[in-house]
Structures are given as C-alpha cells and as structure tokens.
Scaffold this motif. Sequence first.
Motif, PDB file in Angstrom:
ATOM      1  N   SER A 273     -13.047  38.256  14.223  1.00 32.43           N
ATOM      2  CA  SER A 273     -12.457  38.735  12.970  1.00 32.43           C
ATOM      3  C   SER A 273     -11.597  37.654  12.320  1.00 32.43           C
ATOM      4  CB  SER A 273     -11.643  40.010  13.205  1.00 32.43           C
ATOM      5  OG  SER A 273     -10.590  39.794  14.118  1.00 32.43           O
ATOM      6  N   SER A 274     -10.910  36.836  13.149  1.00 31.60           N
ATOM      7  CA  SER A 274     -10.055  35.782  12.598  1.00 31.60           C
ATOM      8  C   SER A 274     -10.880  34.674  11.952  1.00 31.60           C
ATOM      9  CB  SER A 274      -9.161  35.195  13.702  1.00 31.60           C
ATOM     10  OG  SER A 274      -8.267  36.163  14.200  1.00 31.60           O
ATOM     11  N   VAL A 275     -11.980  34.291  12.607  1.00 34.74           N
ATOM     12  CA  VAL A 275     -12.829  33.228  12.047  1.00 34.74           C
ATOM     13  C   VAL A 275     -13.485  33.696  10.750  1.00 34.74           C
ATOM     14  CG1 VAL A 275     -14.928  31.873  12.410  1.00 34.74           C
ATOM     15  CG2 VAL A 275     -13.220  32.045  14.223  1.00 34.74           C
ATOM     16  N   ILE A 276     -13.965  34.944  10.733  1.00 37.48           N
ATOM     17  CA  ILE A 276     -14.569  35.467   9.500  1.00 37.48           C
ATOM     18  C   ILE A 276     -13.536  35.517   8.384  1.00 37.48           C
ATOM     19  CG2 ILE A 276     -15.633  37.480   8.402  1.00 37.48           C
ATOM     20  CD1 ILE A 276     -16.935  38.136  11.067  1.00 37.48           C
ATOM     21  N   SER A 277     -12.322  35.993   8.712  1.00 40.61           N
ATOM     22  CA  SER A 277     -11.258  36.081   7.713  1.00 40.61           C
ATOM     23  C   SER A 277     -10.843  34.698   7.224  1.00 40.61           C
ATOM     24  CB  SER A 277     -10.048  36.818   8.313  1.00 40.61           C
ATOM     25  OG  SER A 277      -9.028  36.967   7.359  1.00 40.61           O
ATOM     26  N   LEU A 278     -10.714  33.751   8.165  1.00 40.95           N
ATOM     27  CA  LEU A 278     -10.332  32.381   7.808  1.00 40.95           C
ATOM     28  C   LEU A 278     -11.395  31.724   6.937  1.00 40.95           C
ATOM     29  CD1 LEU A 278      -8.444  29.890   8.248  1.00 40.95           C
ATOM     30  CD2 LEU A 278      -9.840  29.354  10.245  1.00 40.95           C
ATOM     31  N   GLY A 279     -12.665  31.847   7.357  1.00 42.32           N
ATOM     32  CA  GLY A 279     -13.748  31.203   6.618  1.00 42.32           C
ATOM     33  C   GLY A 279     -13.929  31.780   5.230  1.00 42.32           C
TER      34      GLY A 279
END
Length: 484
Positions: A273-279
């Motif tokens: 979820s963090s990588v998707i949100s960051l990207g």
Amino acid sequence: MAQRPSVKGVGDVVALIDGLGKITGRAQVIWFLVFGGLFLDAYSNAALSAGLGPMTTQMELTSTQVSILTATAPALAIIFNPVGGWLATRIGRVPPLLIAKVFAIAGALLAAFAGDFTVVWLGRVLVGVAYGIDFAVAMALLAEYTPAKLGGRLNLWQAVWYVATTSNLVLALVFFNLDVGADIWRWSVGSAAVVAAVLLLGQWLMLRESPTWLASKGRLDEAVVNLDRIYGIEAVAGKPDEATRAATEAPAIGFRQAGLLFKGEYLPRTVLSSVISLGQSMQYFAVGWYLPLISLTIFGESFEKATIGSMVFNAFGIAGGLLSAYFGRRLGLRLSSAAGFAGVFVALLAMGLTFEKVPTAVAFLLPVLFILCHSAGPGANGKSIAALSYSSDVRALGTGVTGMVGSFGSVVGLYVFPQIKDSLGLADTFLVLSVVPLLGLITCLAIKWDPTKAASPDEAAGQDRTAVATRSGAPESAESVTAR
C-alpha cells in the motif's frame, strides 16, 4: 416480531453492515459527506495549481518559491497524516474531520488575502494540516461505513478528486471572463474556504461516529444506537465477547505501536500500500498537477486554452476514477494497480521521446493515456488498499502511515519536478519520471496481497484475539466467536 440481533463486538457490527445490499437514506448522505472532505482536499490543491501562473507574475515569485508553495501542503501532510490516524484511533473518526475543516477555512482565507509570499505560505501550512488529517481519517471511516461487497466504491475518491480539480478550473475560467485580472488566483484559492464552510456545517449536523470504532472501544450501547441512526439497523447491545474484552483491555494503539504495521502479516500489506501510494502521488503531482503548464506547451500561451485543455485532461481522470471501481472489483486492487503503472510507464516514455516532435493530436493523446491509466489504477488504489488492509483497531493508523508515505511522494513530485524541468527540459524529465511507475509495477507483481481476495481483517483479528484469550484460560463460548 423478529428478534433483534445482539452486538457483542466488532465482528457483529461488521457482519450487520456487510449484510446490507446497498447504502441508502441517511447512510448515503453521510457517505457522500465524508467523500466531500476528499473533494475539498483536491479542490484546495487545484485552486493553487489553476492560479499559479498569475500568482507567480503578480508576486514575482522565483522558481524556488513556487516549489516551496506547491510542496508545503503535502509536506505538512507527511506529519499530519499519522497525527490524523492517531487522533482517529484515540478520540474517534468524526472529531478530526471537523477539526480539519476549520484549518482548511483558515488556510484558504489567509492565502486569499495575503500581501506577500510569507503569508501565502502560512495559509498553505494550514491547508496542509487540514489535508493531512482529513485524508487519513476519511478513508478509514469510509471503509468502516461501507459493506464489504461495495468496497470498490472507495475507489470513487479518485473520480471525486478530478471532479474537484475540474470544478476549480471552471471557476477559474469564470473569474477570468469577469476580468478580475492578476487577482484571479485569490478568487480561486479563496473559494476553497466556502467549500470548507459548507462541508463543516454538513458534517457537524449529519455525521455519526463509526459503529465499528465504538465497538472496538467496548462502547456497544453507542455502537447499537449509531447502527440505527446511520443504517436503520435495529440491534441490541449484548455481553462483550472475548475478542472485544481483549481489545479494550489492551493498550491503546498509538505512535508507539506503529511497528505493528511492519510485522507479521501486516508487513507485505504495508509495503504494497505504501509503494502504490508513493508511486501514484509522485507521478500525479509531478505530471498531472502541472497539466495547466503542459497544456500551455501543447495548446499555446493562452490562459483560456490551457485551462480548457486541463479540463479535458481531467475529464479523462473522472472517467478513469469511475472505471477504477470496476477494475478493482474484476482484477483486484493489486493487479489493477500493476496494469495502471504499466500504462503510465509507457505513456511517460512516449511523452519523453516524442515531446514537441509529433502533431498536436498525438501530444494530446499521451497525457490522456497517462491520466486514464493513473486514475483507473494506482491513483485510486493507493488510498483504498490501505483502508481495506487493516483491522479496525489499527486501520486509521495504517491509512495515516500510508498517507504519510504518499505525501512524501507528493513533496518529491511537486518540489523536484520544477527543478528537473529547469535543468533537463520537459521531455527528459518525463523519461526520468518513468522509473517511478516501473518500480510500482515490479512491487505489485512481487507482493501478492489483495484485500478484495482475502477474508476481512476484522474477522481475522477477532479470531486471533479469541484464540489468545482461550489459550490464556478464558472459556470459549458461542458468544466469543465472531462471524462476518
């Protein structure tokens, strides 16, 4: 007369809400009022974007000052996303939402009447506080308000984002035709205060505390009352089950317990979820947020043409946001995010390799592809996947931490993009940024977690607490088993 169901804990509340076939009546109004806060967050960002050119000219801002102004709100959100999650865990979901609206009103008015850069910046500070608190709490509350079978509706926040952006662009055109001159940015930014005031009044009058959160705190009588007020579900408070007693006796979840998000089964969920949100935030705020500037390059040096071009781009964002619920339901949030990242990667590569070398029609279609793939995939899922991946006791903290990571991406996108663009030019900047969706795609393919394909986190957490309580010597009964 049918016997009213007994509520003994979070599992019973979740089961009753999930048993609803649709959201109607007061629940529907409440649901859209919470969404209204996300509309405000987008509207406030778009207000600055739409008026950035006139503001820069009127105040003679340097590129560094522009970067600071645009990055301030998401930078503050890095801090206040987890603060909002902490507040929502401790005092409930509704109070932080109301507090956020007060900050939004103050920030919009301060910036609109500012006489210099410093005062505008202070206004953006307050907007950043509001943005950070609201987004973290709103997604958690929406997840708890929504039946599981309708979980895809959370992705509609992306369509709401683009509707808000388009609304502000339309308003900017209205102000332009009213001949307000260089002060057009003041009207654009100040209008956000009106939206915030309307929302504050509506939420204060209509919102009711999440029954799921109340049950997690052992306040079953209040949870039952709010089930009736929100959904018309008539239930009775029963004797708390073992899971509820274990949860209420445990230390309150706060910043010190944030490590829970990076342990055991929560670790891959938090990473994904963090990588998707960051990207998604990096690619949107580096490219999508600057669509007015990109439009100027494509359509010519005309405020009207650039604004209309941005509105057309955002119309595809609305379409993508609406489609995201469909793709999320059919493919799952993980695979739909992977597909969206792949499309954005291709679009950025093509934009970088062909910029100012192809006909206007092609130059127009590439940002359209970017917006469609972004909004139908990771743009929507970056928030939704976090809200659906955690049990109610850590949900607000989880959405807050994920939002913090996403806000960091926003800061990088907003601050770094102008610097790279000035150094390399727009075409090479697109090529550099293509690394972001590529990394997002790889992560989505590597981590297999998807909340739409798994059991309810609240159900699993309740069963775990019950098992712990049973092993510690407490007798297990039928009341201690929660069913979804």
